[in-house]
Design a protein around this motif. Structure first.
Motif, PDB file in Angstrom:
ATOM      1  N   LYS A  34       0.806  -1.225   0.000  1.00 55.70           N
ATOM      2  CA  LYS A  34       0.000   0.000   0.000  1.00 55.70           C
ATOM      3  C   LYS A  34       0.836   1.270   0.000  1.00 55.70           C
ATOM      4  O   LYS A  34       0.493   2.247  -0.668  1.00 55.70           O
ATOM      5  N   SER A  35       1.948   1.266   0.744  1.00 54.95           N
ATOM      6  CA  SER A  35       2.715   2.497   0.920  1.00 54.95           C
ATOM      7  C   SER A  35       4.167   2.406   0.480  1.00 54.95           C
ATOM      8  O   SER A  35       4.909   3.377   0.612  1.00 54.95           O
ATOM      9  N   GLY A  36       4.592   1.235   0.000  1.00 59.63           N
ATOM     10  CA  GLY A  36       5.948   1.097  -0.496  1.00 59.63           C
ATOM     11  C   GLY A  36       6.905   0.500   0.521  1.00 59.63           C
ATOM     12  O   GLY A  36       6.613   0.431   1.720  1.00 59.63           O
ATOM     13  N   LEU A  37       8.066   0.076   0.019  1.00 54.41           N
ATOM     14  CA  LEU A  37       9.051  -0.610   0.842  1.00 54.41           C
ATOM     15  C   LEU A  37       9.624   0.279   1.938  1.00 54.41           C
ATOM     16  O   LEU A  37       9.816  -0.159   3.075  1.00 54.41           O
ATOM     17  N   LYS A  38       9.894   1.540   1.617  1.00 58.53           N
ATOM     18  CA  LYS A  38      10.505   2.427   2.607  1.00 58.53           C
ATOM     19  C   LYS A  38       9.596   2.611   3.813  1.00 58.53           C
ATOM     20  O   LYS A  38      10.043   2.540   4.962  1.00 58.53           O
ATOM     21  N   ALA A  39       8.298   2.830   3.563  1.00 56.47           N
ATOM     22  CA  ALA A  39       7.344   2.987   4.666  1.00 56.47           C
ATOM     23  C   ALA A  39       7.261   1.705   5.480  1.00 56.47           C
ATOM     24  O   ALA A  39       7.176   1.740   6.718  1.00 56.47           O
ATOM     25  N   ALA A  40       7.299   0.554   4.790  1.00 57.12           N
ATOM     26  CA  ALA A  40       7.230  -0.735   5.482  1.00 57.12           C
ATOM     27  C   ALA A  40       8.438  -0.932   6.389  1.00 57.12           C
ATOM     28  O   ALA A  40       8.314  -1.474   7.495  1.00 57.12           O
ATOM     29  N   LEU A  41       9.608  -0.468   5.954  1.00 57.97           N
ATOM     30  CA  LEU A  41      10.817  -0.604   6.777  1.00 57.97           C
ATOM     31  C   LEU A  41      10.735   0.247   8.041  1.00 57.97           C
ATOM     32  O   LEU A  41      11.218  -0.155   9.103  1.00 57.97           O
ATOM     33  N   PHE A  42      10.125   1.428   7.945  1.00 54.35           N
ATOM     34  CA  PHE A  42       9.926   2.243   9.145  1.00 54.35           C
ATOM     35  C   PHE A  42       8.893   1.603  10.065  1.00 54.35           C
ATOM     36  O   PHE A  42       9.021   1.667  11.294  1.00 54.35           O
ATOM     37  N   LEU A  43       7.880   0.982   9.472  1.00 49.54           N
ATOM     38  CA  LEU A  43       6.919   0.217  10.265  1.00 49.54           C
ATOM     39  C   LEU A  43       7.636  -0.887  11.038  1.00 49.54           C
ATOM     40  O   LEU A  43       7.420  -1.084  12.244  1.00 49.54           O
ATOM     41  N   ILE A  44       8.508  -1.611  10.336  1.00 45.42           N
ATOM     42  CA  ILE A  44       9.276  -2.694  10.954  1.00 45.42           C
ATOM     43  C   ILE A  44      10.199  -2.146  12.037  1.00 45.42           C
ATOM     44  O   ILE A  44      10.423  -2.793  13.063  1.00 45.42           O
ATOM     45  N   GLY A  45      10.738  -0.961  11.807  1.00 46.53           N
ATOM     46  CA  GLY A  45      11.556  -0.316  12.830  1.00 46.53           C
ATOM     47  C   GLY A  45      10.774  -0.121  14.121  1.00 46.53           C
ATOM     48  O   GLY A  45      11.308  -0.292  15.218  1.00 46.53           O
TER      49      GLY A  45
END
Length: 208
Positions: A34-45
């Motif tokens: 939905k929001s791209g890989l970069k946003a997902a990585l911050f979510l994972i952070g």
């Protein structure tokens, strides 16, 4: 115990726990689509930040609660209630949202805070780490101390981040193949949390 042993066990325990389907890794997939890989990585952070403290707390509890299992039962009861509420929430999302996936940009800070919030709702992380570390202690592979718990938590944070980042990367790479699944992600997460919640409810009612 040395640094590398504690980090290794932390990494393995967290990675194995993160591999199995859960509302956390499915949320990572949904976020990536939905929001791209970069946003997902911050979510994972955000996930990893909370998991660091949950692993540390699980290690601490393993040294204290071995003879006080009623507290673990209480955590399971609270976690079961949260899972059932999450199931209702995701079913509601599925029924009220459009059945198409649209790219939505999200600020890094919001993605990170969303990750923290979702990870805090994962009430089964602490019992999971408690059980895993208690098993390691029983096998003489782990000896609790503040330093060992800290090193274990560092390894568990790295293990969780690695697995979740892999989920996010794969989802982003094969986005076109996941179109149908992506539109039903809230339904899938709702079913998963509902099944796990009901299974835990049955266990607590009939087997405790």
């Amino acid at each position: 115990m040395n640094f590398f042993t504690c980090v290794f066990f932390g990494f393995i325990v967290a990675a194995s726990g993160s591999l199995s389907p859960s509302f956390l890794n499915l949320t990572v997939v949904k976020f990536s689509l939905k929001s791209g890989l970069k946003a997902a990585l911050f979510l994972i952070g955000g996930f990893a930040t909370v998991l660091f403290f949950q692993a540390n707390l699980g290690a601490y509890l393993s040294s204290i609660l071995m003879e006080n299992s009623e507290y673990i039962t209480l955590i399971q009861q609270v976690g079961t209630g949260i899972l059932l509420l999450l199931s209702i929430y995701f079913f509601r999302l599925y029924l009220t949202k459009e059945k198409t996936i649209k790219r939505v940009e999200i600020e890094k800070s919001k993605a990170y805070m969303h990750g923290i919030g979702m990870s805090l709702l994962n009430m089964f992380a602490i019992p999971f780490y408690f059980t895993a570390i208690s098993l390691l202690i029983g096998l003489d592979y782990f000896e609790y101390s503040f330093i060992n718990a800290l090193f274990f938590s560092i390894g568990s944070t790295a293990g969780s981040f690695t697995v979740y980042a892999t989920y996010a990367t794969i989802a982003n790479k094969i986005e076109h193949r996941l179109t149908v699944i992506a539109t039903k992600m809230d339904l899938i997460i709702g079913c998963l949390t509902g099944i796990v919640g009901l299974a835990n409810l049955v266990y607590l009612v009939w087997f405790k």
